[in-house]
Design a protein around this motif. Sequence first.
Motif, PDB file in Angstrom:
ATOM      1  N   GLU A 261      54.137  39.325 -11.588  1.00 59.11           N
ATOM      2  CA  GLU A 261      55.594  39.087 -11.637  1.00 59.11           C
ATOM      3  C   GLU A 261      56.385  40.372 -11.427  1.00 59.11           C
ATOM      4  N   THR A 262      55.840  41.482 -11.904  1.00 60.72           N
ATOM      5  CA  THR A 262      56.531  42.777 -11.760  1.00 60.72           C
ATOM      6  C   THR A 262      55.842  43.667 -10.730  1.00 60.72           C
ATOM      7  N   GLY A 263      54.967  43.070  -9.910  1.00 63.82           N
ATOM      8  CA  GLY A 263      54.183  43.852  -8.964  1.00 63.82           C
ATOM      9  C   GLY A 263      54.979  44.361  -7.777  1.00 63.82           C
ATOM     10  N   THR A 264      54.377  45.340  -7.070  1.00 68.82           N
ATOM     11  CA  THR A 264      55.025  45.988  -5.930  1.00 68.82           C
ATOM     12  C   THR A 264      54.107  45.978  -4.718  1.00 68.82           C
ATOM     13  N   PHE A 265      54.668  45.619  -3.589  1.00 70.08           N
ATOM     14  CA  PHE A 265      53.983  45.699  -2.304  1.00 70.08           C
ATOM     15  C   PHE A 265      54.344  47.028  -1.663  1.00 70.08           C
ATOM     16  N   VAL A 266      53.333  47.831  -1.306  1.00 73.84           N
ATOM     17  CA  VAL A 266      53.540  49.118  -0.640  1.00 73.84           C
ATOM     18  C   VAL A 266      52.897  49.030   0.736  1.00 73.84           C
ATOM     19  N   CYS A 267      53.712  49.097   1.782  1.00 73.32           N
ATOM     20  CA  CYS A 267      53.163  49.008   3.141  1.00 73.32           C
ATOM     21  C   CYS A 267      53.592  50.218   3.961  1.00 73.32           C
ATOM     22  N   SER A 268      52.645  50.733   4.744  1.00 70.11           N
ATOM     23  CA  SER A 268      52.913  51.904   5.575  1.00 70.11           C
ATOM     24  C   SER A 268      52.082  51.780   6.844  1.00 70.11           C
ATOM     25  N   GLY A 269      52.111  52.846   7.682  1.00 75.37           N
ATOM     26  CA  GLY A 269      51.478  52.770   8.991  1.00 75.37           C
ATOM     27  C   GLY A 269      52.433  52.195  10.025  1.00 75.37           C
ATOM     28  N   ILE A 270      53.730  52.290   9.740  1.00 75.15           N
ATOM     29  CA  ILE A 270      54.750  51.648  10.582  1.00 75.15           C
ATOM     30  C   ILE A 270      55.434  52.730  11.420  1.00 75.15           C
ATOM     31  N   LEU A 287      60.209  38.490  -0.320  1.00 68.61           N
ATOM     32  CA  LEU A 287      60.190  39.749  -1.060  1.00 68.61           C
ATOM     33  C   LEU A 287      61.503  40.500  -0.867  1.00 68.61           C
ATOM     34  N   LYS A 288      61.849  41.309  -1.849  1.00 70.05           N
ATOM     35  CA  LYS A 288      63.044  42.148  -1.765  1.00 70.05           C
ATOM     36  C   LYS A 288      62.622  43.596  -1.617  1.00 70.05           C
ATOM     37  N   ILE A 289      63.150  44.259  -0.597  1.00 71.77           N
ATOM     38  CA  ILE A 289      62.807  45.657  -0.358  1.00 71.77           C
ATOM     39  C   ILE A 289      63.417  46.522  -1.453  1.00 71.77           C
ATOM     40  N   SER A 290      62.570  47.311  -2.117  1.00 71.22           N
ATOM     41  CA  SER A 290      63.026  48.145  -3.231  1.00 71.22           C
ATOM     42  C   SER A 290      63.014  49.632  -2.904  1.00 71.22           C
ATOM     43  N   GLY A 291      62.390  50.012  -1.794  1.00 71.93           N
ATOM     44  CA  GLY A 291      62.345  51.424  -1.438  1.00 71.93           C
ATOM     45  C   GLY A 291      61.915  51.615   0.009  1.00 71.93           C
ATOM     46  N   HIS A 292      62.311  52.754   0.568  1.00 69.15           N
ATOM     47  CA  HIS A 292      61.990  53.063   1.970  1.00 69.15           C
ATOM     48  C   HIS A 292      61.822  54.567   2.100  1.00 69.15           C
ATOM     49  N   ARG A 293      60.667  54.966   2.594  1.00 68.04           N
ATOM     50  CA  ARG A 293      60.391  56.371   2.885  1.00 68.04           C
ATOM     51  C   ARG A 293      60.212  56.525   4.388  1.00 68.04           C
ATOM     52  N   CYS A 300      57.471  53.780   5.410  1.00 65.72           N
ATOM     53  CA  CYS A 300      56.758  53.171   4.296  1.00 65.72           C
ATOM     54  C   CYS A 300      57.775  52.399   3.447  1.00 65.72           C
ATOM     55  N   TYR A 301      57.445  51.144   3.120  1.00 59.99           N
ATOM     56  CA  TYR A 301      58.333  50.306   2.319  1.00 59.99           C
ATOM     57  C   TYR A 301      57.660  49.910   1.015  1.00 59.99           C
ATOM     58  N   THR A 302      58.478  49.780  -0.023  1.00 56.60           N
ATOM     59  CA  THR A 302      58.054  49.111  -1.235  1.00 56.60           C
ATOM     60  C   THR A 302      58.920  47.856  -1.377  1.00 56.60           C
ATOM     61  N   ALA A 303      58.303  46.776  -1.890  1.00 55.00           N
ATOM     62  CA  ALA A 303      59.030  45.517  -2.017  1.00 55.00           C
ATOM     63  C   ALA A 303      58.498  44.763  -3.239  1.00 55.00           C
TER      64      ALA A 303
END
Length: 305
Positions: A261-270, A287-293, A300-303
Amino acid sequence: MNWLEITLNTEREQLDGVCSALEAMGVSGLVINDEEQVKSFLETERQYWDYVDDDVLKRVEGVCSVQFYLEDSEEGERELERIKSRLPGDYALKKVRDEDWENNWKEYYKPIETGRRLIIVPEWESCGDTDRTVLRLDPGLIFGTGAHATTRMCLEAAEELCPKTVLDLGCGSGILAIAALLLGAESAVCCDIDEKARKVVLENAALNGIGPERISVYSGDIVNDEGISHRIEGAYDVVFANIVADVIIALAGKVPSLLSETGTFVCSGIIEGRQYEVERAITGAGLKISGHRELDGWHCYTARL
């Protein structure tokens, strides 16, 4: 083992004839270096990557050659004497060793400080006294040394999120899962399409004192293989996907069912230019995007749910 490397330069229109002539002499294991074939391969298989290092293309620029190998021994020398007068064109001879192929890259892989807490140290290197958490690694031929921008951004996210349970999709060397475990995670599950990854991940985990009771590794296609999907199902605090944009887009719809429920998806390689497609896939999956590097032209996104 030591080898004799024989290289014949040729023209592209003569390539098939040269190969046929060598095979007729009983020469096998031919290695073809051809700029046009490399470019064609990169184009037809482009779903597996978004970026190819310029050095790869520079190494094959204008190249068209055939290589083969003989043992660097009396028998190999006799075989070369037998065929050299019949070789279709001039040749270059070079002596090489197995360890030249396997280990030359290690010269350029040095300890890497990442984020505020981690330092990635090659197995064969010493890092001296350090206050950082040391992650020992021997990636071999598997992706994931900690040097690439995509991996560094994921490692920074792992440090900030402090998860207890981790799923690493497209795990490569296992660097992200192992980093999370060293930083306090209790368990990690890894998956990669490359069957060699399982052995590499478990060996790297062992280098860091992490046993199989804390890390599991599976091989398979995370997008299309339902069997793998069942084996990795769970509710994870962090799901990593450091792959390429096309795979992340295809994977996005599966991610919500893998997060706590409180987990985070971290995706990169974009790569730059693909980030907006990935954004749409992430939000389209609920999902709601919570961060962007962004680093060195990579994103790299966190959602979260």
